[in-house]
Design a protein around this motif. Sequence first.
Motif, PDB file in Angstrom:
ATOM      1  N   PHE A  48       0.774  -1.300   0.173  1.00 21.44           N
ATOM      2  CA  PHE A  48       0.045   0.083  -0.053  1.00 21.44           C
ATOM      3  C   PHE A  48       0.928   1.340  -0.009  1.00 21.44           C
ATOM      4  N   THR A  52       1.177   3.960  -3.221  1.00 20.87           N
ATOM      5  CA  THR A  52       0.593   5.212  -3.084  1.00 20.87           C
ATOM      6  C   THR A  52       1.609   6.171  -3.223  1.00 20.87           C
ATOM      7  N   VAL A 108      -4.400  -6.036  -2.444  1.00 18.00           N
ATOM      8  CA  VAL A 108      -4.042  -4.590  -2.274  1.00 18.00           C
ATOM      9  C   VAL A 108      -3.527  -3.687  -3.324  1.00 18.00           C
ATOM     10  N   SER A 112      -5.707  -0.345  -3.720  1.00 21.11           N
ATOM     11  CA  SER A 112      -4.720   0.679  -3.728  1.00 21.11           C
ATOM     12  C   SER A 112      -5.056   1.838  -4.556  1.00 21.11           C
ATOM     13  N   PHE A 126      -5.475   3.193   4.114  1.00 20.98           N
ATOM     14  CA  PHE A 126      -4.407   2.150   4.757  1.00 20.98           C
ATOM     15  C   PHE A 126      -5.042   1.125   5.651  1.00 20.98           C
ATOM     16  N   ASN A 129      -7.230  -1.270   3.831  1.00 16.84           N
ATOM     17  CA  ASN A 129      -6.204  -2.365   2.857  1.00 16.84           C
ATOM     18  C   ASN A 129      -5.527  -3.284   4.125  1.00 16.84           C
TER      19      ASN A 129
END
Length: 152
Positions: A48, A52, A108, A112, A126, A129
């Motif tokens: 994640f 990101t 994920v 994400s 976050f 996930n």
Amino acid sequence: MITDIIIAMLWSISPFGEAKVGIPYAIFKDANIYVTFICCFLANVLVFPIMTFFLDYLNKHLLRWNFYKRSAIKVARRVKTGAGSGISKYGFYGILIFVMLPIPGSGVYAGSIAAYLFRMPYKTAFLANTIGIFFSCVLVLGMTLAAYHGIN
């Protein structure tokens, strides 16, 4: 055993399987189930922040190239189609359930991207996930152990 755990962690962080592949790999290599679970879970959680960072900082620079742009649009459409209605309707729980399902295409990486596309706050995304990854790992571990003991 350490080599098997490292390989399982690499599978868990890769987009080609995540912990859905890492956990079974390590279990069938006779690695400790507790070490396997913790290592694969943590490796999968690392995805994640990496995604990101990629989406926030690198994505805008890569969109200049047509091949990347076409691919990114295709992935975004797939994520919106697969998770869009649930995430826009249920938000946090939509991401959690989408990531939790141990099926191909939901994990994920997709979670994400979906959180990014739907502009979900970082901490909320976050947490959703991470909880989804945890339950996915529990399901995969349970199914793997059941299969492993059914074979042996």
